[in-house]
Design an enzyme around this catalytic site. Structure first.
Site, short mmCIF file in Angstrom:
data_model
loop_
_atom_site.label_atom_id
_atom_site.label_comp_id
_atom_site.label_asym_id
_atom_site.label_seq_id
_atom_site.Cartn_x
_atom_site.Cartn_y
_atom_site.Cartn_z
N ARG A 62 0.82 -1.23 0.00
CA ARG A 62 0.00 0.00 0.00
C ARG A 62 0.84 1.27 0.00
NH1 ARG A 62 -3.22 -1.41 5.25
NH2 ARG A 62 -1.06 -1.92 5.65
N ILE A 105 -4.57 -4.84 -1.54
CA ILE A 105 -5.03 -6.20 -1.86
C ILE A 105 -6.55 -6.26 -2.00
CG2 ILE A 105 -5.32 -8.48 -0.75
CD1 ILE A 105 -2.35 -8.32 -0.08
N LYS A 167 4.05 -19.50 3.92
CA LYS A 167 3.43 -20.14 5.05
C LYS A 167 2.96 -19.08 6.05
CE LYS A 167 5.89 -21.20 8.77
NZ LYS A 167 6.74 -20.20 9.44
N HIS A 197 10.12 -23.36 3.49
CA HIS A 197 11.51 -23.11 3.09
C HIS A 197 12.45 -24.22 3.55
CE1 HIS A 197 12.14 -21.17 7.09
NE2 HIS A 197 13.39 -21.52 6.89
N GLU A 235 16.01 -23.33 18.24
CA GLU A 235 16.47 -21.99 17.83
C GLU A 235 16.94 -21.23 19.05
OE1 GLU A 235 14.18 -19.99 14.53
OE2 GLU A 235 12.58 -20.84 15.74
N ASP A 254 3.78 -22.35 13.76
CA ASP A 254 4.89 -21.68 13.08
C ASP A 254 5.93 -22.67 12.57
OD1 ASP A 254 6.37 -19.30 12.35
OD2 ASP A 254 7.71 -19.71 14.03
N HIS A 259 7.59 -27.20 9.02
CA HIS A 259 8.99 -27.59 8.83
C HIS A 259 9.30 -28.97 9.43
CE1 HIS A 259 9.18 -23.56 7.52
NE2 HIS A 259 9.51 -22.98 8.66
N LYS A 364 21.39 -23.34 18.42
CA LYS A 364 20.63 -23.48 17.17
C LYS A 364 21.05 -24.80 16.55
CE LYS A 364 19.71 -21.28 12.69
NZ LYS A 364 18.26 -21.32 12.63
N1 LIG Z 1 9.63 -12.47 7.92
C1 LIG Z 1 10.02 -13.73 7.94
O1 LIG Z 1 11.15 -14.08 8.32
C2 LIG Z 1 9.08 -14.81 7.49
C3 LIG Z 1 7.84 -14.50 6.99
N2 LIG Z 1 7.03 -15.52 6.53
C4 LIG Z 1 5.70 -15.22 5.97
O2 LIG Z 1 5.84 -14.27 4.92
C5 LIG Z 1 4.71 -13.41 4.87
C6 LIG Z 1 5.17 -11.97 4.99
O3 LIG Z 1 5.85 -11.79 6.20
P1 LIG Z 1 6.60 -10.43 6.57
O4 LIG Z 1 7.29 -9.84 5.38
O5 LIG Z 1 7.40 -10.74 7.78
O6 LIG Z 1 5.39 -9.46 6.96
P2 LIG Z 1 5.42 -7.87 7.21
O7 LIG Z 1 4.39 -7.59 8.23
O8 LIG Z 1 6.79 -7.35 7.42
O9 LIG Z 1 4.94 -7.28 5.79
C7 LIG Z 1 3.61 -7.32 5.37
C8 LIG Z 1 3.49 -6.65 4.01
O10 LIG Z 1 2.11 -6.67 3.62
C9 LIG Z 1 1.77 -5.39 3.08
N3 LIG Z 1 0.34 -5.17 3.25
C10 LIG Z 1 -0.36 -5.16 4.41
N4 LIG Z 1 -1.66 -4.92 4.15
C11 LIG Z 1 -1.79 -4.79 2.81
C12 LIG Z 1 -2.87 -4.54 1.94
N5 LIG Z 1 -4.11 -4.37 2.37
N6 LIG Z 1 -2.64 -4.46 0.61
C13 LIG Z 1 -1.37 -4.61 0.13
N7 LIG Z 1 -0.31 -4.87 0.91
C14 LIG Z 1 -0.51 -4.95 2.23
C15 LIG Z 1 2.62 -4.43 3.91
O11 LIG Z 1 2.88 -3.23 3.24
P3 LIG Z 1 2.01 -1.88 3.36
O12 LIG Z 1 1.83 -1.64 4.83
O13 LIG Z 1 2.85 -0.86 2.68
O14 LIG Z 1 0.75 -2.15 2.65
C16 LIG Z 1 3.94 -5.22 3.97
O15 LIG Z 1 4.66 -5.00 2.78
C17 LIG Z 1 3.80 -13.87 6.01
O16 LIG Z 1 2.87 -14.79 5.49
C18 LIG Z 1 4.76 -14.57 6.96
O17 LIG Z 1 4.11 -15.53 7.75
C19 LIG Z 1 7.45 -16.82 6.51
C20 LIG Z 1 8.68 -17.19 6.98
C21 LIG Z 1 9.59 -16.22 7.56
O1 LIG Z 2 9.47 -20.24 9.16
C1 LIG Z 2 10.13 -19.93 10.14
O2 LIG Z 2 11.39 -20.37 10.22
C2 LIG Z 2 12.33 -19.73 11.06
C3 LIG Z 2 13.50 -20.72 11.23
O3 LIG Z 2 14.06 -20.96 9.97
P1 LIG Z 2 15.59 -21.44 9.84
O4 LIG Z 2 15.78 -21.62 8.39
O5 LIG Z 2 16.43 -20.34 10.46
O6 LIG Z 2 15.73 -22.69 10.63
C4 LIG Z 2 11.75 -19.37 12.41
O7 LIG Z 2 12.68 -18.59 13.15
C5 LIG Z 2 10.48 -18.59 12.20
O8 LIG Z 2 9.86 -18.35 13.45
C6 LIG Z 2 9.52 -19.32 11.31
O9 LIG Z 2 8.43 -18.46 10.94
#
Ligand SMILES: NC(=O)C1=CN([C@@H]2O[C@H](COP(=O)(O)OP(=O)(O)OC[C@H]3O[C@@H](n4cnc5c(N)ncnc54)[C@H](OP(=O)(O)O)[C@@H]3O)[C@@H](O)[C@H]2O)C=CC1
Ligand SMILES: O=C1O[C@H](COP(=O)(O)O)[C@@H](O)[C@H](O)[C@H]1O
EC number: 1.1.1.49
Length: 509
Positions: A62, A105, A167, A197, A235, A254, A259, A364
């Protein structure tokens, strides 16, 4: 050190292809995952010559960012994680393919705008209508994003349009089924790439090779020789800045449901008919369907949760989970979970699989250990006065490799034994086995290979196993009844009992 010429693990690296030019649309482009993992993985592929130079990335979120601002943010991310971009000229060329298109979205007009922009980019960059839509947003947005993409006819071409879903895929069996139904309405299964992953990790893929490219282990890989199996993903990190997500998720959703259960499947499944995606996924589904919590009516005998309290990590005090920013002071969210699975099939009947994962553990470490049965009669005295069963350990991370623990005779006049390890370590081949997984998964998706992605029925079968525990743990409960473990220590005592009640103990790692 093994020289490159004689290093057998190098050879495979020279035989890989390059993906077709395409546009990767990342929803959630201003979020954590995009700068931390996704864009760095794509740049790594570009640097290795694995993706076509025409490959184009379009970020959607957004926030009202410009293309240049998006590019700057991604560069900052690279600097934070890798200390910079290398080589500078290649990065300059790579960012020419980075674009940003603000959108919501929920808003159909955002998709019209995006679609027009993508067609324009196809002309400019030669990407020929090939598109990957990557949903890197909170899971509650998945159904809406899929519905909107489908309604805007952006998923119509099942050969050229792929959908990648991060996920967690659902939060229990019912929600996973309803998400699968939305997906099924707008796409065919061949277009769907559900990310886990862990499947992108070299050592996880090696489980298939280890089991099915060698004959010597297969005769032992069953109830006749195996006493039990332990799968651990520990972890050291806490919840970090992800309380918003983690509070409604917890360790079972999670980590364990996805995993750890993938590690479980690859360990317990039968040999697939071939290495194609569906053969492997069919075998995973079969073993999941044969699996259950050992006692769903007495959870203390089959599933234990825990939460870290304040403690010490690397000599420094760390807060308890409930003191972390954004966490409810009465939170009952588990940061640790251990389960005992029973597999009702011919191979594994009577062999328990113990799975555990937790945050703020002392180390870890992720590994699978196969504990073999003891010898029928003990004839030798062990120097350590311990029973030393044979253990095969597959180290997923760190120190990636495999080791076999067995007894040898100690030199001297008496027949005294001690345990030693026969060890294979990826490190000794000078090969980086711990690719960050996302690069491999991106490439496979671009090449339309679904082997390392989970299928809809597989996700549902995994939820089916753990939903009995979730349905109890999701009920309001007295916060003081959640088992505790101090940060920097191993599991809560209840989890020790889970395995001790069977006369076994967790491996000390
Ligand atoms: N971060 C990680 O290490 C991991 C994340 N994941 C998964 O990846 C996904 C993303 O995680 P993460 O990046 O951490 O999340 P964040 O909360 O950091 O980012 C969320 C994103 O969604 C966007 N967003 C929110 N609402 C809207 C909307 N209405 N329309 C369009 N865009 C929107 C936000 O941008 P804006 O506010 O500008 O709209 C932002 O770019 C999740 O499903 C999470 O479970 C999985 C494994 C590890
Ligand atoms: O998906 C996730 O994985 C990480 C751990 O991933 P790893 O590759 O470092 O073993 C975990 O920390 C996180 O909570 C979970 O969302």
């Amino acid at each position: 050190m093994v020289s490159l010429l004689e290093n057998p693990l190098r050879i495979g690296l020279q035989q890989q292809g390059m993906s077709e030019p395409q546009i990767i649309v990342i929803f959630g482009a201003s979020g954590d995952l995009t700068w931390r993992k996704l864009v760095p993985a794509l740049y790594k592929l570009r640097r290795e010559g694995r993706i076509a130079p025409e490959t184009t990335i379009v970020g959607v979120a957004r926030r009202d960012w410009s293309h240049d601002y998006f590019r700057e943010q991604m560069r900052k991310g690279m600097e934070e994680i890798y200390g910079g971009v290398e080589p500078e000229e290649l990065w300059s060329d790579f960012v020419k393919g980075l674009f940003y298109c603000s959108g919501n979205i929920d808003n159909p007009q955002s998709y019209q705008k995006l679609n027009t922009f993508l067609s324009e980019l196809d002309r400019q960059r030669g990407t020929r209508g090939n598109r990957m839509f990557y949903l890197s947003v909170a899971p509650n947005f998945f159904p809406e994003a899929i519905k909107q993409l489908g309604t805007a006819r952006m998923l119509d071409d099942s050969y050229k349009h792929r959908l990648v879903i991060e996920k967690p895929f659902g939060r229990d069996l019912a929600s996973a089924k309803s998400l699968n139904a939305v997906v099924g309405k707008y796409c065919v299964e061949e277009q769907i790439y559900r990310i886990d992953h862990y499947l992108g990790k070299e050592t996880v893929q090696n489980l298939l090779v280890f089991r099915f490219a060698n004959t010597i282990f297969e005769p032992l890989w069953n109830r006749r020789y195996v006493d039990h199996v332990q799968i651990t993903v520990a972890e050291t990190v806490g919840v970090e800045d992800r309380a918003g997500y983690y509070e409604s998720s917890g360790a079972l959703r999670d980590m364990l449901q996805n995993h750890l259960m993938q590690l479980f499947c690859l360990t317990a499944m039968e040999a697939p008919n071939s290495m194609d995606a569906d053969s492997i996924r069919t075998e995973k589904v079969k073993v999941l369907q044969a699996t259950r919590l050992s006692d769903v009516h007495n959870l203390e005998r089959s599933a234990i949760r825990g939460q870290y309290s304040s403690g010490w990590m690397k000599g420094k005090p760390v807060p308890g989970y409930r003191e972390e920013p954004g966490v409810d002071i009465n939170s009952t969210t588990p940061t640790y979970v251990a389960t005992k699975f029973i597999v009702d099939n011919w191979r594994w009947q009577g062999v328990p699989f113990y799975l555990r994962t937790g945050k703020r553990m002392p180390k870890k470490v992720s590994e699978i250990s196969i504990h073999f049965r003891d010898v029928p009669s003990r004839m030798f005295q062990s120097a350590s006065q311990q029973i030393n069963a044979n253990i095969l350990t597959m180290r997923i991370q760190p120190n990636e490799g495999i080791s076999l623990h067995f007894d040898v005779k100690m030199p001297g006049a008496e027949f005294r034994t001690r345990s030693v390890d026969m060890d294979f370590s990826y490190g000794s081949f000078g090969i980086e086995a711990k690719s960050d997984a996302y690069d491999r998964l991106f490439l496979d998706c671009m090449m339309c290979d679904q082997t390392l992605f989970t299928r809809g029925d597989e996700v549902e079968a995994a939820w089916q196993i753990v939903t009995p525990a979730l349905s109890v743990w999701d009920l309001p409960s007295n916060p003081s009844l959640i088992p505790k473990y101090e940060a920097g220590t191993w599991e809560p005592v209840e989890a020790e009992l889970l395995i001790n009640q069977d006369g076994r103990h967790w491996r000390r790692l």
